[in-house]
Each structure stands twice: as C-alpha cells, then as structure tokens.
Motif scaffolding. Structure first.
Motif, short mmCIF file in Angstrom:
data_model
loop_
_atom_site.label_atom_id
_atom_site.label_comp_id
_atom_site.label_asym_id
_atom_site.label_seq_id
_atom_site.Cartn_x
_atom_site.Cartn_y
_atom_site.Cartn_z
N PRO A 22 27.13 62.92 9.94
CA PRO A 22 26.81 64.19 9.27
C PRO A 22 25.36 64.63 9.49
CG PRO A 22 27.98 62.72 7.77
CD PRO A 22 27.68 61.94 9.02
N LYS A 23 24.43 63.67 9.59
CA LYS A 23 23.04 64.04 9.85
C LYS A 23 22.89 64.70 11.21
CE LYS A 23 20.96 60.47 6.96
NZ LYS A 23 20.13 59.27 6.93
N ILE A 25 25.24 66.42 12.75
CA ILE A 25 25.83 67.76 12.64
C ILE A 25 24.82 68.72 12.02
CG2 ILE A 25 27.60 69.15 11.49
CD1 ILE A 25 29.46 66.72 11.78
N ARG A 26 24.18 68.30 10.92
CA ARG A 26 23.18 69.16 10.27
C ARG A 26 22.02 69.47 11.20
NH1 ARG A 26 24.62 66.00 5.83
NH2 ARG A 26 22.79 64.66 6.03
N ALA A 27 21.58 68.49 11.96
CA ALA A 27 20.47 68.70 12.89
C ALA A 27 20.87 69.70 13.98
CB ALA A 27 20.03 67.38 13.51
N GLU A 28 22.10 69.58 14.47
CA GLU A 28 22.58 70.52 15.49
C GLU A 28 22.71 71.93 14.92
OE1 GLU A 28 26.18 68.82 17.00
OE2 GLU A 28 25.12 67.17 18.00
N GLN A 29 23.23 72.04 13.68
CA GLN A 29 23.34 73.34 13.04
C GLN A 29 21.96 73.97 12.83
OE1 GLN A 29 25.55 72.35 9.50
NE2 GLN A 29 27.51 72.85 10.43
N ARG A 30 21.02 73.16 12.41
CA ARG A 30 19.66 73.66 12.18
C ARG A 30 19.05 74.17 13.50
NH1 ARG A 30 15.66 73.72 8.56
NH2 ARG A 30 13.51 73.39 9.23
N ALA A 31 19.24 73.42 14.57
CA ALA A 31 18.72 73.85 15.87
C ALA A 31 19.38 75.16 16.31
CB ALA A 31 18.95 72.76 16.91
N GLU A 32 20.69 75.27 16.10
CA GLU A 32 21.39 76.53 16.44
C GLU A 32 20.86 77.69 15.59
OE1 GLU A 32 25.63 76.02 16.12
OE2 GLU A 32 25.61 74.32 17.49
N ASP A 33 20.67 77.43 14.30
CA ASP A 33 20.15 78.48 13.41
C ASP A 33 18.75 78.90 13.83
OD1 ASP A 33 22.52 78.28 12.03
OD2 ASP A 33 21.67 77.31 10.25
#
Length: 113
Positions: A22-23, A25-33
């Motif tokens: 999950p960490k 996934i959150r890091a990838e989402q943050r980078a995309e955002d």
C-alpha cells in the motif's frame, strides 16, 4: 484437508492480487498527482499546487467511497434476491461480479443463492 484447501485459496488470491505494498501505491499516486498538478501549470511549493494536490486526493477518496457504496448495494440486492428464480445465481462467469469474504458471489442482475 479443509485447512490446506483454505491455504491454497489464499495463495491463489495473493497471486492474483500481485501482493502490492500500500505504501508503494500511495507513493505512485502521489507522483502521478504531482505530475498532473505540474502539467496544469502549478509550481511545486505554491498554494495552487497544494490545492491541486488536495483536490486530486479528495476526488480519489470520493470515487473510492462511491465504489464501496455501489458494491455494498449490489451485495444487498443479490442477497435480497436469494431464492428468487427470476434471477440467475451469481457466479464467476457473471458479468461485473465480486466474491464476498464469506464465499458467495454477488453482482448486478443476479442472486446470491
């Protein structure tokens, strides 16, 4: 025997899920955002960038809640239809179905049992 079957099912589920952290996934989402907000023209470390990041996060949370609500509604309908022969029994081949933790399938237009 029953324990080994349960273990095999769990291993199969894990192999399908890909065991993603999950960490990560959150890091990838943050980078995309961050990339999206930069593409929109907001500079990092500005109020506009912070608002953009917050808006994207809130949208993701809203979409996730809507999906959970939809699945709960489908599950309730499938259970309510149990025994009603007008609806086919949900199974893995039924379109847009989900497997409940207790082991029954539910989805749009079908019944649980």
């Amino acid at each position: 025997m029953r324990l080994s079957l349960l273990a095999a099912l769990c291993l199969g589920a894990l192999s399908l899920s890909g065991c993603v952290d999950p960490k990560q996934i959150r890091a990838e989402q943050r980078a995309e955002d961050q990339q999206k907000c930069s593409d929109f023209g907001y500079a990092p470390q500005t109020d506009g960038f912070a608002h953009c990041m917050m808006d994207l996060s809130q949208k993701r949370d809203y979409d996730q809640q809507r999906q959970q609500d939809r699945e709960a509604r489908l599950k309730e309908l499938a259970l309510r239809r149990s025994g009603d022969e007008r609806y086919p029994v949900c199974n893995a081949a039924s379109p847009d179905t989900h497997l409940d933790i207790s082991g029954f399938w539910y989805g749009e237009g079908c019944r649980a049992r």
